[in-house]
Every structure is written in C-alpha cells, then in structure tokens.
Motif scaffolding. Structure first.
Motif, PDB file in Angstrom:
ATOM      1  N   HIS A   1      -0.636   9.408  -2.576  1.00  0.00           N
ATOM      2  CA  HIS A   1      -1.768   8.505  -2.320  1.00  0.00           C
ATOM      3  C   HIS A   1      -1.367   7.231  -1.586  1.00  0.00           C
ATOM      4  CE1 HIS A   1      -4.545  10.817  -4.820  1.00  0.00           C
ATOM      5  NE2 HIS A   1      -3.532  10.977  -5.656  1.00  0.00           N
ATOM      6  N   LYS A   2      -0.136   7.177  -1.054  1.00  0.00           N
ATOM      7  CA  LYS A   2       0.355   5.934  -0.437  1.00  0.00           C
ATOM      8  C   LYS A   2      -0.539   5.423   0.693  1.00  0.00           C
ATOM      9  CE  LYS A   2       5.023   5.019  -1.566  1.00  0.00           C
ATOM     10  NZ  LYS A   2       6.365   4.741  -1.112  1.00  0.00           N
ATOM     11  N   ALA A   3      -1.146   6.303   1.457  1.00  0.00           N
ATOM     12  CA  ALA A   3      -2.001   5.881   2.569  1.00  0.00           C
ATOM     13  C   ALA A   3      -3.489   5.959   2.207  1.00  0.00           C
ATOM     14  CB  ALA A   3      -1.722   6.724   3.800  1.00  0.00           C
ATOM     15  N   SER A   4      -3.811   6.493   1.031  1.00  0.00           N
ATOM     16  CA  SER A   4      -5.211   6.615   0.594  1.00  0.00           C
ATOM     17  C   SER A   4      -5.684   5.301  -0.005  1.00  0.00           C
ATOM     18  CB  SER A   4      -5.324   7.701  -0.482  1.00  0.00           C
ATOM     19  OG  SER A   4      -4.862   8.934  -0.008  1.00  0.00           O
ATOM     20  N   PRO A   5      -7.004   5.122  -0.093  1.00  0.00           N
ATOM     21  CA  PRO A   5      -7.505   3.950  -0.812  1.00  0.00           C
ATOM     22  C   PRO A   5      -7.127   4.054  -2.294  1.00  0.00           C
ATOM     23  CG  PRO A   5      -9.251   4.985   0.484  1.00  0.00           C
ATOM     24  CD  PRO A   5      -8.082   5.904   0.497  1.00  0.00           C
ATOM     25  N   VAL A   6      -6.477   3.032  -2.809  1.00  0.00           N
ATOM     26  CA  VAL A   6      -6.117   2.977  -4.225  1.00  0.00           C
ATOM     27  C   VAL A   6      -6.850   1.777  -4.808  1.00  0.00           C
ATOM     28  CG1 VAL A   6      -4.267   2.789  -5.918  1.00  0.00           C
ATOM     29  CG2 VAL A   6      -3.864   4.004  -3.775  1.00  0.00           C
ATOM     30  N   LEU A   7      -7.678   2.045  -5.802  1.00  0.00           N
ATOM     31  CA  LEU A   7      -8.529   1.030  -6.420  1.00  0.00           C
ATOM     32  C   LEU A   7      -8.090   0.833  -7.863  1.00  0.00           C
ATOM     33  CD1 LEU A   7     -11.787   2.630  -5.072  1.00  0.00           C
ATOM     34  CD2 LEU A   7     -10.560   0.704  -4.074  1.00  0.00           C
ATOM     35  N   VAL A   8      -7.811  -0.400  -8.222  1.00  0.00           N
ATOM     36  CA  VAL A   8      -7.260  -0.713  -9.531  1.00  0.00           C
ATOM     37  C   VAL A   8      -8.210  -1.659 -10.260  1.00  0.00           C
ATOM     38  CG1 VAL A   8      -5.207  -1.557 -10.730  1.00  0.00           C
ATOM     39  CG2 VAL A   8      -4.978  -0.583  -8.447  1.00  0.00           C
TER      40      VAL A   8
ATOM     41  N   LYS B   1       5.425   5.385 -13.088  1.00  0.00           N
ATOM     42  CA  LYS B   1       4.610   6.530 -12.656  1.00  0.00           C
ATOM     43  C   LYS B   1       4.361   6.539 -11.145  1.00  0.00           C
ATOM     44  CE  LYS B   1       2.822   7.615 -16.977  1.00  0.00           C
ATOM     45  NZ  LYS B   1       2.322   8.788 -17.577  1.00  0.00           N
ATOM     46  N   LEU B   2       5.015   5.665 -10.425  1.00  0.00           N
ATOM     47  CA  LEU B   2       4.785   5.584  -8.977  1.00  0.00           C
ATOM     48  C   LEU B   2       5.085   6.895  -8.271  1.00  0.00           C
ATOM     49  CD1 LEU B   2       6.168   2.007  -8.284  1.00  0.00           C
ATOM     50  CD2 LEU B   2       3.769   2.737  -8.257  1.00  0.00           C
ATOM     51  N   GLY B   3       6.076   7.624  -8.748  1.00  0.00           N
ATOM     52  CA  GLY B   3       6.404   8.915  -8.139  1.00  0.00           C
ATOM     53  C   GLY B   3       5.250   9.896  -8.191  1.00  0.00           C
ATOM     54  N   GLU B   4       4.466   9.846  -9.270  1.00  0.00           N
ATOM     55  CA  GLU B   4       3.303  10.733  -9.418  1.00  0.00           C
ATOM     56  C   GLU B   4       2.186  10.365  -8.445  1.00  0.00           C
ATOM     57  OE1 GLU B   4       1.918  10.735 -13.467  1.00  0.00           O
ATOM     58  OE2 GLU B   4       3.961  10.813 -14.256  1.00  0.00           O
ATOM     59  N   LEU B   5       2.223   9.153  -7.935  1.00  0.00           N
ATOM     60  CA  LEU B   5       1.157   8.668  -7.061  1.00  0.00           C
ATOM     61  C   LEU B   5       1.549   8.705  -5.585  1.00  0.00           C
ATOM     62  CD1 LEU B   5       0.214   5.515  -9.185  1.00  0.00           C
ATOM     63  CD2 LEU B   5      -0.814   7.788  -9.302  1.00  0.00           C
ATOM     64  N   GLU B   6       2.739   9.186  -5.308  1.00  0.00           N
ATOM     65  CA  GLU B   6       3.316   9.170  -3.959  1.00  0.00           C
ATOM     66  C   GLU B   6       2.367   9.718  -2.900  1.00  0.00           C
ATOM     67  OE1 GLU B   6       6.432   8.045  -1.516  1.00  0.00           O
ATOM     68  OE2 GLU B   6       6.406   7.822  -3.684  1.00  0.00           O
TER      69      GLU B   6
ATOM     70  N   PHE C   1     -16.547  -2.533  -4.691  1.00  0.00           N
ATOM     71  CA  PHE C   1     -15.704  -1.601  -5.443  1.00  0.00           C
ATOM     72  C   PHE C   1     -16.425  -0.264  -5.610  1.00  0.00           C
ATOM     73  CE2 PHE C   1     -13.144  -0.220  -9.160  1.00  0.00           C
ATOM     74  CZ  PHE C   1     -11.878  -0.548  -8.698  1.00  0.00           C
ATOM     75  N   ALA C   2     -17.718  -0.318  -5.931  1.00  0.00           N
ATOM     76  CA  ALA C   2     -18.510   0.914  -6.093  1.00  0.00           C
ATOM     77  C   ALA C   2     -18.535   1.713  -4.791  1.00  0.00           C
ATOM     78  CB  ALA C   2     -19.924   0.571  -6.543  1.00  0.00           C
ATOM     79  N   ARG C   3     -18.706   1.023  -3.664  1.00  0.00           N
ATOM     80  CA  ARG C   3     -18.693   1.721  -2.364  1.00  0.00           C
ATOM     81  C   ARG C   3     -17.315   2.317  -2.097  1.00  0.00           C
ATOM     82  NH1 ARG C   3     -22.081  -2.526  -1.033  1.00  0.00           N
ATOM     83  NH2 ARG C   3     -20.418  -3.820  -0.197  1.00  0.00           N
ATOM     84  N   ALA C   4     -16.275   1.582  -2.427  1.00  0.00           N
ATOM     85  CA  ALA C   4     -14.908   2.056  -2.180  1.00  0.00           C
ATOM     86  C   ALA C   4     -14.582   3.292  -3.015  1.00  0.00           C
ATOM     87  CB  ALA C   4     -13.906   0.941  -2.461  1.00  0.00           C
ATOM     88  N   ILE C   5     -15.124   3.371  -4.231  1.00  0.00           N
ATOM     89  CA  ILE C   5     -14.892   4.547  -5.081  1.00  0.00           C
ATOM     90  C   ILE C   5     -15.405   5.805  -4.390  1.00  0.00           C
ATOM     91  CG2 ILE C   5     -15.602   5.677  -7.242  1.00  0.00           C
ATOM     92  CD1 ILE C   5     -15.495   2.890  -8.565  1.00  0.00           C
ATOM     93  N   GLY C   6     -16.484   5.663  -3.627  1.00  0.00           N
ATOM     94  CA  GLY C   6     -17.080   6.801  -2.941  1.00  0.00           C
ATOM     95  C   GLY C   6     -16.316   7.258  -1.708  1.00  0.00           C
ATOM     96  N   GLN C   7     -15.281   6.533  -1.307  1.00  0.00           N
ATOM     97  CA  GLN C   7     -14.504   6.941  -0.134  1.00  0.00           C
ATOM     98  C   GLN C   7     -13.732   8.226  -0.410  1.00  0.00           C
ATOM     99  OE1 GLN C   7     -11.868   3.748   0.882  1.00  0.00           O
ATOM    100  NE2 GLN C   7     -13.493   2.452   1.693  1.00  0.00           N
ATOM    101  N   GLU C   8     -13.554   8.991   0.631  1.00  0.00           N
ATOM    102  CA  GLU C   8     -12.782  10.229   0.505  1.00  0.00           C
ATOM    103  C   GLU C   8     -11.341   9.908   0.127  1.00  0.00           C
ATOM    104  OE1 GLU C   8     -11.558  14.010   3.291  1.00  0.00           O
ATOM    105  OE2 GLU C   8     -13.313  12.815   3.817  1.00  0.00           O
ATOM    106  N   ASN C   9     -10.792  10.665  -0.789  1.00  0.00           N
ATOM    107  CA  ASN C   9      -9.408  10.533  -1.250  1.00  0.00           C
ATOM    108  C   ASN C   9      -9.112   9.240  -2.012  1.00  0.00           C
ATOM    109  OD1 ASN C   9      -8.718  13.009  -0.052  1.00  0.00           O
ATOM    110  ND2 ASN C   9      -8.325  11.997   1.894  1.00  0.00           N
ATOM    111  N   ALA C  10     -10.127   8.498  -2.425  1.00  0.00           N
ATOM    112  CA  ALA C  10      -9.877   7.261  -3.168  1.00  0.00           C
ATOM    113  C   ALA C  10      -9.316   7.592  -4.549  1.00  0.00           C
ATOM    114  CB  ALA C  10     -11.156   6.448  -3.302  1.00  0.00           C
ATOM    115  N   LEU C  11      -8.297   6.848  -4.939  1.00  0.00           N
ATOM    116  CA  LEU C  11      -7.694   6.987  -6.259  1.00  0.00           C
ATOM    117  C   LEU C  11      -8.093   5.772  -7.072  1.00  0.00           C
ATOM    118  CD1 LEU C  11      -5.738   8.272  -8.323  1.00  0.00           C
ATOM    119  CD2 LEU C  11      -3.897   6.990  -7.191  1.00  0.00           C
TER     120      LEU C  11
END
Length: 141
Positions: free
Chosen positions: A91-98, A84-89, A45-55
């Motif tokens: 980022h659909k192809a970006s890494p999204v970390l929850v 709130k999905l519309g606000e995240l539109e 997860f820590a490595r994934a946070i460092g990815q470009e465009n990760a949300l």
C-alpha cells in the motif's frame, strides 16, 4: 534607539516572554511546513475512504476499536504499527488513511508511515470524535 533599549532592559521579563513566543511560533510554522501527510476533516476523510485501493487504519487500542470503528477499518494499534509495516508494503503508493479517537495518535501513526516511505498518507483531524460529530456512521463489533 536608546529609548527602545531602555524599555527592553526595564521590561526584561516581558521581552524574554515575547522572544520565547516568537521562537515557538516560528518553530510551529516550520514543523507544519515540513509535515508530509495531510490533515483531513470528516467530509474529506469520508470522500478519501471511497477512493480505489484506499487503506483505512484505526490506530486506537483494541477495546476502543471493538467498541466502535469506521466500517472497513483495519485495526493496528499505534504501538504495533512500526512492527506491521511489512504487512502494509503493498500500500506504499495507495491512499493510506489513519484515524484514532481525537487525532493525536493518528498524527503519530501518519508520521511513522511517511518515514517508512508511504507517499499518500492522511489522517482524520479530530479523530473519530470529529467523525461522529459530523454524524458519519460507525459500526460496532
């Protein structure tokens, strides 16, 4: 074959319990195979946070988020995520970390995102508790 049938009839409760457990195990495996998001440990997860465009999204309640959170996280409580999905539109192809406290709410949040068309979704298995257990930093607001 007759001996097996006799055994099953004499021990019908044991047979029923074994059948129920088998069905539950198969169901669990099928569900896990159909899951469309990844479970990440704290290090991944820590490595994934460092990815470009990760949300990074924290789906806990407001008081939990204010108490402590992972730096850079956007707070969207699980109950508000679908609205709130519309606000995240974008980022659909970006890494999204929850993440959440223990991983249950973030798993539900990841499912919401996947069903909405997000293609690169992962959640923190074990939540912020696992994160802190591995001595990763949190920030307080």
């Amino acid at each position: 074959m007759q001996e097996l049938m006799d055994f099953l009839m004499r021990h019908w409760m044991l047979t029923l319990a074994a059948l129920v457990l088998t069905v539950m195990l198969i169901g669990n495996e099928l569900t896990r195979g159909m899951k469309k998001f990844r479970d990440l440990g704290a290090a991944e997860f820590a490595r994934a946070i460092g990815q470009e465009n990760a949300l990074l999204i924290d789906v806990r309640e407001t008081d939990e988020f204010r108490g402590e959170h992972i730096k850079g996280a956007r707070h969207i409580a699980l109950g508000s995520l679908a609205g709130k999905l519309g606000e995240l539109e974008s980022h659909k192809a970006s890494p999204v970390l929850v993440y959440c406290r223990s991983g249950n709410r973030s798993s539900a949040g990841a499912n919401i995102l996947v069903k909405a068309g997000f293609t690169n979704v992962a959640h923190l298995a074990g939540g912020i508790m696992a994160w802190k257990g591995e001595s990763y930093p949190v920030t307080k607001k």
